[in-house]
Design an enzyme around this catalytic site. Sequence first.
Site, PDB file in Angstrom:
ATOM      1  N   GLY A  13       0.831  -1.214   0.000  1.00  0.00           N
ATOM      2  CA  GLY A  13       0.000   0.000   0.000  1.00  0.00           C
ATOM      3  C   GLY A  13       0.854   1.247   0.000  1.00  0.00           C
ATOM      4  O   GLY A  13       0.528   2.238   0.659  1.00  0.00           O
ATOM      5  N   ALA A  14       1.950   1.219  -0.777  1.00  0.00           N
ATOM      6  CA  ALA A  14       2.965   2.276  -0.677  1.00  0.00           C
ATOM      7  C   ALA A  14       2.911   3.300  -1.799  1.00  0.00           C
ATOM      8  O   ALA A  14       3.858   4.049  -2.006  1.00  0.00           O
ATOM      9  CB  ALA A  14       4.359   1.640  -0.593  1.00  0.00           C
ATOM     10  N   ASP A  63      -2.772  -7.197  -5.482  1.00  0.00           N
ATOM     11  CA  ASP A  63      -3.842  -7.081  -4.489  1.00  0.00           C
ATOM     12  C   ASP A  63      -3.414  -7.990  -3.338  1.00  0.00           C
ATOM     13  O   ASP A  63      -3.471  -9.228  -3.456  1.00  0.00           O
ATOM     14  CB  ASP A  63      -5.167  -7.544  -5.092  1.00  0.00           C
ATOM     15  CG  ASP A  63      -6.299  -7.499  -4.071  1.00  0.00           C
ATOM     16  OD1 ASP A  63      -6.017  -7.420  -2.859  1.00  0.00           O
ATOM     17  OD2 ASP A  63      -7.467  -7.565  -4.491  1.00  0.00           O
ATOM     18  N   VAL A  64      -2.978  -7.381  -2.241  1.00  0.00           N
ATOM     19  CA  VAL A  64      -2.352  -8.171  -1.172  1.00  0.00           C
ATOM     20  C   VAL A  64      -3.353  -8.990  -0.352  1.00  0.00           C
ATOM     21  O   VAL A  64      -2.952  -9.706   0.556  1.00  0.00           O
ATOM     22  CB  VAL A  64      -1.459  -7.295  -0.250  1.00  0.00           C
ATOM     23  CG1 VAL A  64      -0.214  -6.836  -0.992  1.00  0.00           C
ATOM     24  CG2 VAL A  64      -2.220  -6.124   0.324  1.00  0.00           C
ATOM     25  N   SER A 142      -4.116   0.312  14.474  1.00  0.00           N
ATOM     26  CA  SER A 142      -4.739   1.629  14.552  1.00  0.00           C
ATOM     27  C   SER A 142      -5.246   1.851  15.969  1.00  0.00           C
ATOM     28  O   SER A 142      -5.612   0.891  16.663  1.00  0.00           O
ATOM     29  CB  SER A 142      -5.929   1.720  13.598  1.00  0.00           C
ATOM     30  OG  SER A 142      -6.662   2.915  13.825  1.00  0.00           O
ATOM     31  N   TYR A 154     -13.322  -2.255  10.549  1.00  0.00           N
ATOM     32  CA  TYR A 154     -11.947  -1.730  10.607  1.00  0.00           C
ATOM     33  C   TYR A 154     -11.314  -1.999  11.974  1.00  0.00           C
ATOM     34  O   TYR A 154     -10.172  -2.464  12.074  1.00  0.00           O
ATOM     35  CB  TYR A 154     -12.003  -0.229  10.315  1.00  0.00           C
ATOM     36  CG  TYR A 154     -10.669   0.459  10.211  1.00  0.00           C
ATOM     37  CD1 TYR A 154      -9.929   0.398   9.025  1.00  0.00           C
ATOM     38  CD2 TYR A 154     -10.156   1.194  11.273  1.00  0.00           C
ATOM     39  CE1 TYR A 154      -8.709   1.049   8.923  1.00  0.00           C
ATOM     40  CE2 TYR A 154      -8.947   1.847  11.183  1.00  0.00           C
ATOM     41  CZ  TYR A 154      -8.218   1.782   9.999  1.00  0.00           C
ATOM     42  OH  TYR A 154      -7.013   2.428   9.903  1.00  0.00           O
ATOM     43  N   LYS A 158      -8.000  -4.246  12.838  1.00  0.00           N
ATOM     44  CA  LYS A 158      -6.792  -3.671  13.461  1.00  0.00           C
ATOM     45  C   LYS A 158      -6.500  -4.309  14.821  1.00  0.00           C
ATOM     46  O   LYS A 158      -5.343  -4.405  15.224  1.00  0.00           O
ATOM     47  CB  LYS A 158      -6.950  -2.148  13.581  1.00  0.00           C
ATOM     48  CG  LYS A 158      -7.025  -1.445  12.217  1.00  0.00           C
ATOM     49  CD  LYS A 158      -5.802  -1.724  11.374  1.00  0.00           C
ATOM     50  CE  LYS A 158      -5.795  -0.939  10.071  1.00  0.00           C
ATOM     51  NZ  LYS A 158      -4.583  -1.197   9.272  1.00  0.00           N
TER      52      LYS A 158
HETATM   53  P1  NAP Z   1      -4.286   5.523   2.156  1.00  0.00           P
HETATM   54  O1  NAP Z   1      -3.790   6.909   1.917  1.00  0.00           O
HETATM   55  O2  NAP Z   1      -5.695   5.186   1.767  1.00  0.00           O
HETATM   56  O3  NAP Z   1      -3.272   4.504   1.442  1.00  0.00           O
HETATM   57  C1  NAP Z   1      -3.513   3.118   1.439  1.00  0.00           C
HETATM   58  C2  NAP Z   1      -2.842   2.527   0.222  1.00  0.00           C
HETATM   59  O4  NAP Z   1      -3.122   1.096   0.210  1.00  0.00           O
HETATM   60  C3  NAP Z   1      -3.388   3.077  -1.101  1.00  0.00           C
HETATM   61  O5  NAP Z   1      -2.322   3.343  -1.999  1.00  0.00           O
HETATM   62  C4  NAP Z   1      -4.255   1.944  -1.607  1.00  0.00           C
HETATM   63  O6  NAP Z   1      -4.374   1.906  -3.020  1.00  0.00           O
HETATM   64  C5  NAP Z   1      -3.497   0.726  -1.124  1.00  0.00           C
HETATM   65  N1  NAP Z   1      -4.306  -0.468  -1.136  1.00  0.00           N
HETATM   66  C6  NAP Z   1      -5.632  -0.583  -0.844  1.00  0.00           C
HETATM   67  N2  NAP Z   1      -6.040  -1.841  -1.001  1.00  0.00           N
HETATM   68  C7  NAP Z   1      -4.954  -2.555  -1.412  1.00  0.00           C
HETATM   69  C8  NAP Z   1      -4.759  -3.913  -1.766  1.00  0.00           C
HETATM   70  N3  NAP Z   1      -5.766  -4.817  -1.701  1.00  0.00           N
HETATM   71  N4  NAP Z   1      -3.535  -4.317  -2.184  1.00  0.00           N
HETATM   72  C9  NAP Z   1      -2.516  -3.417  -2.253  1.00  0.00           C
HETATM   73  N5  NAP Z   1      -2.639  -2.120  -1.930  1.00  0.00           N
HETATM   74  C10 NAP Z   1      -3.854  -1.688  -1.516  1.00  0.00           C
HETATM   75  O7  NAP Z   1      -4.148   5.103   3.683  1.00  0.00           O
HETATM   76  P2  NAP Z   1      -3.157   5.653   4.849  1.00  0.00           P
HETATM   77  O8  NAP Z   1      -3.896   6.672   5.627  1.00  0.00           O
HETATM   78  O9  NAP Z   1      -1.814   5.959   4.299  1.00  0.00           O
HETATM   79  O10 NAP Z   1      -3.089   4.346   5.765  1.00  0.00           O
HETATM   80  C11 NAP Z   1      -2.036   3.382   5.684  1.00  0.00           C
HETATM   81  C12 NAP Z   1      -2.237   2.345   6.781  1.00  0.00           C
HETATM   82  O11 NAP Z   1      -2.252   2.986   8.050  1.00  0.00           O
HETATM   83  C13 NAP Z   1      -3.559   1.573   6.676  1.00  0.00           C
HETATM   84  O12 NAP Z   1      -3.382   0.233   7.093  1.00  0.00           O
HETATM   85  C14 NAP Z   1      -4.443   2.303   7.661  1.00  0.00           C
HETATM   86  O13 NAP Z   1      -5.498   1.501   8.132  1.00  0.00           O
HETATM   87  C15 NAP Z   1      -3.429   2.647   8.748  1.00  0.00           C
HETATM   88  N6  NAP Z   1      -3.845   3.747   9.606  1.00  0.00           N
HETATM   89  C16 NAP Z   1      -4.040   5.001   9.102  1.00  0.00           C
HETATM   90  C17 NAP Z   1      -4.433   6.039   9.952  1.00  0.00           C
HETATM   91  C18 NAP Z   1      -4.665   7.447   9.469  1.00  0.00           C
HETATM   92  O14 NAP Z   1      -5.054   8.298  10.300  1.00  0.00           O
HETATM   93  N7  NAP Z   1      -4.447   7.768   8.208  1.00  0.00           N
HETATM   94  C19 NAP Z   1      -4.637   5.778  11.315  1.00  0.00           C
HETATM   95  C20 NAP Z   1      -4.429   4.490  11.792  1.00  0.00           C
HETATM   96  C21 NAP Z   1      -4.033   3.474  10.931  1.00  0.00           C
HETATM   97  P3  NAP Z   1      -5.630   2.675  -3.724  1.00  0.00           P
HETATM   98  O15 NAP Z   1      -5.545   4.108  -3.311  1.00  0.00           O
HETATM   99  O16 NAP Z   1      -5.403   2.420  -5.166  1.00  0.00           O
HETATM  100  O17 NAP Z   1      -6.871   2.014  -3.158  1.00  0.00           O
END
Ligand code: NAP
Length: 253
Positions: A13-14, A63-64, A142, A154, A158
């Site tokens: 998801g990078a 798709d992981v 999370s 969610y 988590k």
């Molecule tokens: P984000 O901006 O939505 O980025 C997530 C990335 O994962 C996107 O590039 C997405 O691709 C990709 N992805 C989604 N489904 C996938 C799949 N099946 N296979 C491969 N890649 C996939 O999210 P983020 O805010 O950076 O969050 C990253 C992680 O931190 C997540 O696990 C999230 O739950 C966790 N987290 C975030 C927060 C926060 O406040 N942001 C808080 C707690 C935990 P697409 O865009 O193409 O769908």
Amino acid sequence: MSRFEGKVAIVTGAAQGIGAAIARRLANEGAKVGVVDLTADRAQGTVDQIVKDGGEAFAVGADVSKTADVQAAVAAVVEEFGRIDILVNNAGITRDNLLFKMSDEDWDSVIAVNLRSAFLMSRECQKHFVAQKYGKIVSLSSRSALGNRGQANYSASKAGIMGLTSTLAIELGPFGVNVNAVAPGYIATDMTDATARRVGFEPEKFREAAAQMTPVRRVGTPEDIAAAVAFLAADESSFISGQTIQVNGGADR
Ligand code: NAP
């Protein structure tokens, strides 16, 4: 000497957000990074930034949540860089709804992308880690694991990451593998911006409100999380395993 010189990392998801920041941080400190996202095209943007900064990276589309994709992604990174030392399970999605409106699809997709993916990726990478008696797994949990309205799916995924982490630490510790998780609070990314819009707020206003509820009086950045992940992926933290570290500015909700 950079902390990750000679190491190879995979970050899922990078293409954006926290995952992109983690990939850049590991690469800046010397790791060669397999940048995984749903398509190689999406992952290529992060690769381009890393290469521009003088690092080495490789884009992989997968798709992981799917076993065959995971096997192919890990094989592609090993083929490209010759080994694998660090796995960061970061890919995640939200499909928020109150329980009475939550569909089977809302539940299944979030559990698959957020939790099943970490199981699949860890199982695939441990083959390499156990054989070389070295490995680091860091997964994204999370603060929502402790409960959050509208996020039964969610939150369960988590909390599942925490259980997976403590169990894999027990199983893999004897083979030189550390397994930990980071539980972010509110981090400013597309994910939280989408949540803001869903509940009828401008993202900027939503962030301000979140900052006011956070003891350090700001929301987090992807780089805040990347710093914690890098610490857990480095050898200096090799006596830490099975832990989920909260990175949330002291927030209690
Ligand atoms: P984000 O901006 O939505 O980025 C997530 C990335 O994962 C996107 O590039 C997405 O691709 C990709 N992805 C989604 N489904 C996938 C799949 N099946 N296979 C491969 N890649 C996939 O999210 P983020 O805010 O950076 O969050 C990253 C992680 O931190 C997540 O696990 C999230 O739950 C966790 N987290 C975030 C927060 C926060 O406040 N942001 C808080 C707690 C935990 P697409 O865009 O193409 O769908």
